[in-house]
Design a protein around this motif. Structure first.
Motif, PDB file in Angstrom:
ATOM      1  N   ALA A   1       0.861  -1.175   0.000  1.00 58.31           N
ATOM      2  CA  ALA A   1       0.000   0.000   0.000  1.00 58.31           C
ATOM      3  C   ALA A   1       0.901   1.230   0.000  1.00 58.31           C
ATOM      4  CB  ALA A   1      -0.914   0.008   1.222  1.00 58.31           C
ATOM      5  N   MET A   2       0.563   2.233  -0.830  1.00 58.66           N
ATOM      6  CA  MET A   2       1.420   3.407  -0.958  1.00 58.66           C
ATOM      7  C   MET A   2       0.580   4.649  -1.234  1.00 58.66           C
ATOM      8  SD  MET A   2       4.732   3.949  -3.470  1.00 58.66           S
ATOM      9  CE  MET A   2       5.691   2.697  -2.583  1.00 58.66           C
ATOM     10  N   SER A   3       0.930   5.738  -0.541  1.00 59.79           N
ATOM     11  CA  SER A   3       0.290   7.019  -0.845  1.00 59.79           C
ATOM     12  C   SER A   3       0.988   7.661  -2.035  1.00 59.79           C
ATOM     13  CB  SER A   3       0.357   7.957   0.370  1.00 59.79           C
ATOM     14  OG  SER A   3       1.705   8.342   0.630  1.00 59.79           O
ATOM     15  N   ASP A   4       0.206   8.410  -2.811  1.00 57.01           N
ATOM     16  CA  ASP A   4       0.760   9.163  -3.930  1.00 57.01           C
ATOM     17  C   ASP A   4      -0.242  10.244  -4.287  1.00 57.01           C
ATOM     18  OD1 ASP A   4       2.649   9.893  -5.790  1.00 57.01           O
ATOM     19  OD2 ASP A   4       2.456   8.090  -7.024  1.00 57.01           O
ATOM     20  N   GLN A   5       0.177  11.256  -5.068  1.00 60.95           N
ATOM     21  CA  GLN A   5      -0.666  12.413  -5.294  1.00 60.95           C
ATOM     22  C   GLN A   5      -0.179  13.231  -6.478  1.00 60.95           C
ATOM     23  OE1 GLN A   5       2.739  12.928  -3.497  1.00 60.95           O
ATOM     24  NE2 GLN A   5       1.221  12.148  -2.055  1.00 60.95           N
ATOM     25  N   GLY A   6      -1.012  14.190  -6.846  1.00 65.63           N
ATOM     26  CA  GLY A   6      -0.624  15.165  -7.849  1.00 65.63           C
ATOM     27  C   GLY A   6      -0.580  16.570  -7.309  1.00 65.63           C
ATOM     28  N   GLY A   7      -0.914  16.727  -6.021  1.00 70.09           N
ATOM     29  CA  GLY A   7      -0.920  18.025  -5.370  1.00 70.09           C
ATOM     30  C   GLY A   7      -1.070  17.832  -3.877  1.00 70.09           C
ATOM     31  N   PRO A   8      -1.171  18.929  -3.096  1.00 72.70           N
ATOM     32  CA  PRO A   8      -1.229  18.819  -1.638  1.00 72.70           C
ATOM     33  C   PRO A   8      -2.396  17.960  -1.155  1.00 72.70           C
ATOM     34  CG  PRO A   8      -0.750  21.077  -2.288  1.00 72.70           C
ATOM     35  CD  PRO A   8      -1.096  20.344  -3.543  1.00 72.70           C
ATOM     36  N   GLY A   9      -2.174  17.262  -0.033  1.00 68.97           N
ATOM     37  CA  GLY A   9      -3.226  16.431   0.531  1.00 68.97           C
ATOM     38  C   GLY A   9      -2.822  15.768   1.831  1.00 68.97           C
ATOM     39  N   VAL A  10      -3.803  15.116   2.463  1.00 71.44           N
ATOM     40  CA  VAL A  10      -3.623  14.327   3.689  1.00 71.44           C
ATOM     41  C   VAL A  10      -4.196  12.946   3.425  1.00 71.44           C
ATOM     42  CG1 VAL A  10      -4.194  14.078   6.134  1.00 71.44           C
ATOM     43  CG2 VAL A  10      -3.799  16.354   5.175  1.00 71.44           C
ATOM     44  N   HIS A  11      -3.399  11.905   3.658  1.00 73.01           N
ATOM     45  CA  HIS A  11      -3.808  10.544   3.330  1.00 73.01           C
ATOM     46  C   HIS A  11      -3.533   9.644   4.527  1.00 73.01           C
ATOM     47  CE1 HIS A  11      -3.856  12.406  -0.526  1.00 73.01           C
ATOM     48  NE2 HIS A  11      -2.549  12.628  -0.470  1.00 73.01           N
ATOM     49  N   ILE A  12      -4.551   8.908   4.967  1.00 70.59           N
ATOM     50  CA  ILE A  12      -4.457   8.067   6.163  1.00 70.59           C
ATOM     51  C   ILE A  12      -4.929   6.662   5.820  1.00 70.59           C
ATOM     52  CG2 ILE A  12      -5.319   7.683   8.509  1.00 70.59           C
ATOM     53  CD1 ILE A  12      -5.566  10.707   8.800  1.00 70.59           C
ATOM     54  N   LEU A  13      -4.123   5.682   6.172  1.00 78.99           N
ATOM     55  CA  LEU A  13      -4.466   4.269   6.068  1.00 78.99           C
ATOM     56  C   LEU A  13      -4.586   3.736   7.490  1.00 78.99           C
ATOM     57  CD1 LEU A  13      -4.674   1.702   4.162  1.00 78.99           C
ATOM     58  CD2 LEU A  13      -2.242   1.363   4.659  1.00 78.99           C
ATOM     59  N   HIS A  14      -5.712   3.081   7.815  1.00 74.29           N
ATOM     60  CA  HIS A  14      -5.880   2.651   9.211  1.00 74.29           C
ATOM     61  C   HIS A  14      -6.736   1.393   9.301  1.00 74.29           C
ATOM     62  CE1 HIS A  14     -10.118   4.131   9.715  1.00 74.29           C
ATOM     63  NE2 HIS A  14      -9.758   4.982   8.777  1.00 74.29           N
ATOM     64  N   ARG A  15      -6.639   0.750  10.458  1.00 75.62           N
ATOM     65  CA  ARG A  15      -7.515  -0.371  10.805  1.00 75.62           C
ATOM     66  C   ARG A  15      -7.478  -0.575  12.308  1.00 75.62           C
ATOM     67  NH1 ARG A  15      -5.697  -5.705   8.034  1.00 75.62           N
ATOM     68  NH2 ARG A  15      -7.394  -6.580   9.279  1.00 75.62           N
ATOM     69  N   ASP A  16      -8.570  -1.092  12.858  1.00 73.39           N
ATOM     70  CA  ASP A  16      -8.639  -1.444  14.273  1.00 73.39           C
ATOM     71  C   ASP A  16      -8.212  -2.898  14.448  1.00 73.39           C
ATOM     72  OD1 ASP A  16      -9.614   1.068  14.601  1.00 73.39           O
ATOM     73  OD2 ASP A  16     -11.615   0.481  15.256  1.00 73.39           O
ATOM     74  N   VAL A  17      -7.473  -3.165  15.521  1.00 67.85           N
ATOM     75  CA  VAL A  17      -6.983  -4.513  15.793  1.00 67.85           C
ATOM     76  C   VAL A  17      -7.137  -4.805  17.278  1.00 67.85           C
ATOM     77  CG1 VAL A  17      -5.331  -4.551  13.889  1.00 67.85           C
ATOM     78  CG2 VAL A  17      -4.617  -3.693  16.121  1.00 67.85           C
ATOM     79  N   VAL A  18      -7.305  -6.073  17.593  1.00 68.82           N
ATOM     80  CA  VAL A  18      -7.287  -6.524  18.993  1.00 68.82           C
ATOM     81  C   VAL A  18      -5.883  -7.029  19.280  1.00 68.82           C
ATOM     82  CG1 VAL A  18      -8.244  -8.087  20.704  1.00 68.82           C
ATOM     83  CG2 VAL A  18      -9.728  -7.127  18.926  1.00 68.82           C
ATOM     84  N   VAL A  19      -5.198  -6.379  20.201  1.00 68.57           N
ATOM     85  CA  VAL A  19      -3.821  -6.740  20.522  1.00 68.57           C
ATOM     86  C   VAL A  19      -3.816  -8.070  21.288  1.00 68.57           C
ATOM     87  CG1 VAL A  19      -1.715  -6.019  21.710  1.00 68.57           C
ATOM     88  CG2 VAL A  19      -3.192  -4.304  20.628  1.00 68.57           C
ATOM     89  N   PRO A  20      -3.015  -9.047  20.881  1.00 71.07           N
ATOM     90  CA  PRO A  20      -2.947 -10.324  21.605  1.00 71.07           C
ATOM     91  C   PRO A  20      -2.636 -10.116  23.087  1.00 71.07           C
ATOM     92  CG  PRO A  20      -1.809 -10.512  19.512  1.00 71.07           C
ATOM     93  CD  PRO A  20      -2.144  -9.058  19.682  1.00 71.07           C
ATOM     94  N   ALA A  21      -3.158 -11.020  23.909  1.00 75.62           N
ATOM     95  CA  ALA A  21      -3.056 -10.851  25.358  1.00 75.62           C
ATOM     96  C   ALA A  21      -1.674 -11.169  25.903  1.00 75.62           C
ATOM     97  CB  ALA A  21      -4.097 -11.734  26.052  1.00 75.62           C
ATOM     98  N   ASP A  22      -0.888 -11.964  25.175  1.00 74.39           N
ATOM     99  CA  ASP A  22       0.406 -12.397  25.707  1.00 74.39           C
ATOM    100  C   ASP A  22       1.528 -11.980  24.770  1.00 74.39           C
ATOM    101  OD1 ASP A  22       2.137 -13.951  27.524  1.00 74.39           O
ATOM    102  OD2 ASP A  22       2.391 -15.246  25.776  1.00 74.39           O
ATOM    103  N   SER A  23       2.477 -11.204  25.291  1.00 75.15           N
ATOM    104  CA  SER A  23       3.712 -10.841  24.580  1.00 75.15           C
ATOM    105  C   SER A  23       3.451 -10.367  23.146  1.00 75.15           C
ATOM    106  CB  SER A  23       4.670 -12.038  24.557  1.00 75.15           C
ATOM    107  OG  SER A  23       4.921 -12.504  25.859  1.00 75.15           O
ATOM    108  N   PRO A  24       2.592  -9.358  22.952  1.00 70.59           N
ATOM    109  CA  PRO A  24       2.262  -8.929  21.593  1.00 70.59           C
ATOM    110  C   PRO A  24       3.369  -8.084  20.969  1.00 70.59           C
ATOM    111  CG  PRO A  24       1.128  -7.539  23.183  1.00 70.59           C
ATOM    112  CD  PRO A  24       1.849  -8.600  23.976  1.00 70.59           C
ATOM    113  N   VAL A  25       3.705  -8.397  19.717  1.00 65.67           N
ATOM    114  CA  VAL A  25       4.733  -7.665  18.985  1.00 65.67           C
ATOM    115  C   VAL A  25       4.181  -7.287  17.619  1.00 65.67           C
ATOM    116  CG1 VAL A  25       7.044  -7.765  17.981  1.00 65.67           C
ATOM    117  CG2 VAL A  25       6.605  -8.820  20.205  1.00 65.67           C
ATOM    118  N   LEU A  26       4.325  -6.007  17.267  1.00 58.73           N
ATOM    119  CA  LEU A  26       3.908  -5.489  15.969  1.00 58.73           C
ATOM    120  C   LEU A  26       5.132  -5.312  15.092  1.00 58.73           C
ATOM    121  CD1 LEU A  26       1.828  -4.093  14.028  1.00 58.73           C
ATOM    122  CD2 LEU A  26       2.426  -1.943  15.183  1.00 58.73           C
TER     123      LEU A  26
END
Length: 401
Positions: free
Chosen positions: A153-178
């Protein structure tokens, strides 16, 4: 004295911890010895939530010719443990923690943007798009090929802008690493990184103007926060470009311990803002999973050992996580090192030592690692979160490396 638990060649499987110490236990003998067995724990091999004291100079856990598999840590301490000898000794054995499931679906964007949401500030130019090959998806700048497959996934544009990629996740209960891989391609001469991801207008702005904004940032955000919130809704800033940073980078792997958010629903937010010149932000190859350590100290726990934490001879140890992980202001104290001793065999782990928060103490007398005729494979020797304050103290003897 005899052993508290002695296992002859046999197969033993438990749904939870193999051994759990919830009250107060003092032992004058090893806690577990096994010769030639196949032992599988659905939780930790040894979980200590109470108080454990071992007065024997022998290792607390002893394996010979064993195959031991755990779903969580080999040893997890949430209170206190004091040992007059070593913690774990293994000869001619195999110790392993299998890889845990990645909770992020479509982690490499091979199914497009499924599972992800894109926000573009209204009135601006550009978008987050699927990128393949070695050109950016709109403006055609040269970029690295996706590192985790055919797509990123990549942002790109032809002029000024604000671009956000997001998602909600449930963090594992034990020793979670992203983990994820990040590409930054700023085509402007510099970064401008105010604490704002909102543009007042979509004019090209001079670098020194109050409205200038040319940055990328990655945040862990409350799932209820506004999409452009940079205040109280930000739980933790993971990455932000700053003036003086390299303008263009290859894909870099970023790793974050999320133990402070275990069990919570949070939002991963990737933001790119540009009102200077073109800017591509590429992301790929996500993983959010439990990565248990061989030894995990948490919640202000203290473990004091008068011998190595890990003493291996002709043994294979395979972990996705680190050998040692401390969180929540915990303390590991080894009064007679090395902390890890390996003679023959192999150790494969993410790191020797990781601190998942501030206030932890590693207090070691002797070296961290003493290896001979062994293969050791690590991503890094040690790691602390940004802006954390942990103590690592070594006391070495005369002529000790």
């Amino acid at each position: 004295a005899g052993k508290l638990l002695e296992i002859d060649p046999s197969t033993v499987t438990t749904g939870g911890d193999f051994v759990s110490v919830a009250g107060s236990l003092t032992t004058t003998a090893p806690l577990v010895t096994d010769v030639g067995g196949t032992l599988t724990a659905g939780g930790n091999f040894l979980g200590v939530t109470g108080s454990l004291t071992a007065t024997t100079p022998a290792a607390l856990l002893q394996f010979s010719g064993s195959t031991v598999t755990t779903d969580r840590s080999f040893v997890s301490v949430e209170s206190s443990a004091t040992l007059s000898g070593s913690l774990l000794e293994a000869k001619n054995s195999t110790l392993k923690i299998p890889a845990q499931a990645n909770v992020i679906s479509n982690p490499g964007f091979e199914s497009g943007l499924a599972g992800w949401t894109v926000f573009n500030q209204a009135g601006g130019s550009g978008d987050f798009l699927i990128q393949a090959g070695t050109l950016s998806p709109l403006s055609g700048f040269a970029v690295p090929a996706p590192p985790g497959g055919l797509s990123a996934a990549m942002s790109d544009q032809g002029g000024p802008g604000v671009h956000i990629l997001h998602r909600d996740v449930v963090v594992p209960a034990d020793s979670p690493v992203l983990r994820f891989k990040l590409f930054v391609g700023n085509r402007s001469p510099s970064f401008v990184s105010p604490n704002s991801i909102t543009l007042p207008n979509f004019n090209v702005s001079p670098t020194n103007a109050p409205s200038s904004n040319q940055q990328a940032r990655v945040d862990l955000v409350a799932s209820t926060a506004g999409i452009q919130d940079v205040g109280a809704g930000v739980l933790r800033n993971l990455f932000q470009t700053m003036p003086g940073d390299p303008l263009v980078s290859g894909y870099e792997t970023l790793v974050f311990d999320l133990s402070a958010f275990a069990g919570q629903t949070v939002r991963l937010r990737f933001t790119e803002v540009d009102n200077q010149l073109f800017f591509q932000l590429g992301v790929d190859d996500f993983s959010l999973a439990s990565e248990p350590a061989l030894l995990s100290l948490r919640s202000g726990a203290t473990l004091t050992s008068s011998g190595p934490v890990l003493d291996l001879e002709d043994t294979t140890v395979t972990l996705d996580g680190p050998v040692l992980r401390l969180t929540g202001g915990s303390t590991l104290r080894v009064t007679r090192g090395p902390a890890i001793r390996i003679r023959g065999g192999s150790l494969t782990a993410d790191a020797l030592r990781i601190a998942g928060s501030s206030g932890n103490t590693f207090d070691l007398t002797g070296t961290v690692l003493d290896a001979a005729n062994a293969t050791v494979t690590l991503r890094t020797l040690g790691e602390d979160p940004e802006d954390s304050h942990n103590t690592v103290r070594f006391t070495l003897g005369l002529n000790e490396p």
